[in-house]
Motif scaffolding. Sequence first.
Motif: not given
Length: 153
Positions: A23, A26, A96, A99-103, A106
């Motif tokens: 991260f 944004e 990623a 967005f802090a919640d995206e790893g 996928t």
Amino acid sequence: MTAYEIDDDGFVCVVSPDRYAGFVDEDWELDDLLSRFVEQMNAGSLFLAYPGDEAAGAALTLVAKEPETAARRTSGVVHVGEGGLWLTDYTQLTMAAQFADEGPVTSSARRLAVEPGTYLVGLSAIGEEEYALTVRPHVGDAPTHASVPWFTS
């Protein structure tokens, strides 16, 4: 040998999701993203190289031994945990970063068959639109990076 392709943006991205902290913000800028990539490469959570737009879709073969001859080479150390080692793509790494919640991984990512440990990941340009990826155990000092290897713009 296992065959893959360089991602649609011309990047080779190998990540250890257990360690990766991607991260940025944004509203990141390219320089911010590239700085994060370099930071994560030097922390041992990411190996990333940019052969260029012209390499998008080119053959990327996972080989056991580094080719003897290559037009270009680069390498980095990645520390692999229980989450494994994954071939992901630039698009997912940008998600990623935003967005802090995206790893970094996928369902389209490919898991590479390695046990937890420390690995030297290498990329060699071995021909016209042909690249070799090696992943082998590593002990000792890790190469450090000041920029994303081969980044041309």
